[in-house]
Design an enzyme around this catalytic site. Structure first.
Site, PDB file in Angstrom:
ATOM      1  N   CYS A   1       0.763   3.260   1.486  1.00 15.67           N
ATOM      2  CA  CYS A   1       0.770   2.751   2.857  1.00 15.67           C
ATOM      3  C   CYS A   1       1.891   1.730   3.046  1.00 15.67           C
ATOM      4  O   CYS A   1       3.061   2.096   3.019  1.00 15.67           O
ATOM      5  CB  CYS A   1      -0.597   2.209   3.249  1.00 15.67           C
ATOM      6  SG  CYS A   1      -0.770   2.014   5.047  1.00 15.67           S
TER       7      CYS A   1
ATOM      8  N   HIS B   1      -3.696   6.910   2.450  1.00 16.77           N
ATOM      9  CA  HIS B   1      -4.467   6.254   1.399  1.00 16.77           C
ATOM     10  C   HIS B   1      -5.141   7.306   0.517  1.00 16.77           C
ATOM     11  O   HIS B   1      -6.204   7.820   0.892  1.00 16.77           O
ATOM     12  CB  HIS B   1      -5.534   5.339   2.017  1.00 16.77           C
ATOM     13  CG  HIS B   1      -4.964   4.126   2.648  1.00 16.77           C
ATOM     14  ND1 HIS B   1      -4.827   2.945   1.962  1.00 16.77           N
ATOM     15  CD2 HIS B   1      -4.470   3.924   3.887  1.00 16.77           C
ATOM     16  CE1 HIS B   1      -4.276   2.047   2.769  1.00 16.77           C
ATOM     17  NE2 HIS B   1      -4.047   2.616   3.939  1.00 16.77           N
TER      18      HIS B   1
ATOM     19  N   GLU C   1      -6.774   6.823  -2.149  1.00 12.99           N
ATOM     20  CA  GLU C   1      -8.057   6.289  -2.613  1.00 12.99           C
ATOM     21  C   GLU C   1      -9.162   6.441  -1.566  1.00 12.99           C
ATOM     22  O   GLU C   1     -10.342   6.326  -1.889  1.00 12.99           O
ATOM     23  CB  GLU C   1      -7.897   4.819  -3.029  1.00 12.99           C
ATOM     24  CG  GLU C   1      -7.843   3.828  -1.888  1.00 12.99           C
ATOM     25  CD  GLU C   1      -6.512   3.735  -1.138  1.00 12.99           C
ATOM     26  OE1 GLU C   1      -6.408   2.852  -0.265  1.00 12.99           O
ATOM     27  OE2 GLU C   1      -5.577   4.526  -1.402  1.00 12.99           O
TER      28      GLU C   1
END
Length: 180
Positions: free
Chosen positions: A49, A161, A163
């Site tokens: 990001c 993202h 994750e």
């Protein structure tokens, strides 16, 4: 500590005060040097990001004042997305670059984005110039096409993202770890 290793800084969070500001200030002071040292040694770096955005020459975020200087790993400026709804928050598909290792097995999957700014041009190597290995660029769209990921030797970055991107993000991270 050897002369080539960066100093280790520990911030103790005892639950009072603004530890986040202290951490950000310390990271800003050493971040560029740490990335340069890792890349010079061929060691991998993964930006996520804003971690991707700072790798470009600069950014127009915040929208007031002159562009903020980036780390200059890739040319170009990160600009506000010209979309009806900003921030771009949610799941989007990506168009993985040819020969992408990061996106192996998840080329057609959706990833989770939360951002208002992105690199919208990619002109790293002008036509006719020599480049040993051109970076692999992956694109997504929100109002306009923007750079969703870059694979550039040991330097990789994603605008989304991983994750927070469920199984697709976990596979992408596994692909990156396998490349180490």
């Amino acid at each position: 500590m050897t002369p080539s290793s960066p100093p280790t800084v520990v911030v103790f969070d005892y639950g009072s005060g603004n530890v986040h500001s202290a951490v950000r200030a310390l990271e800003r002071a050493d971040g560029a040097r740490v990335i340069d040292v890792r890349l010079a040694g061929g060691r991998p770096v993964l930006g996520v990001c804003v971690g991707m955005q700072v790798l470009f020459d600069g950014s127009t975020e915040p929208s007031t004042g002159p562009p903020e200087e980036g780390l200059g790993e890739w040319p170009g400026t990160v600009d506000r997305l010209p979309a009806e709804i900003v921030p771009h928050m949610g799941w989007s598909t990506v168009s993985a670059g040819d020969d992408s290792r990061l996106f192996t097995g998840v080329e057609d999957e959706r990833f989770y984005f939360v951002h208002s700014y992105a690199a919208q041009d990619w002109t790293l190597y002008p036509e006719g110039s020599f480049a040993a290995v051109a970076p692999i660029v992956t694109w997504a769209t929100h109002g306009v096409d923007f750079v969703a990921a870059v694979e550039n030797g040991p330097l990789c970055a994603t605008q989304f993202h991983p994750e927070k991107s469920g199984d697709a993000g976990a596979q992408l991270l596994e692909n990156w770890v396998r490349s180490l």
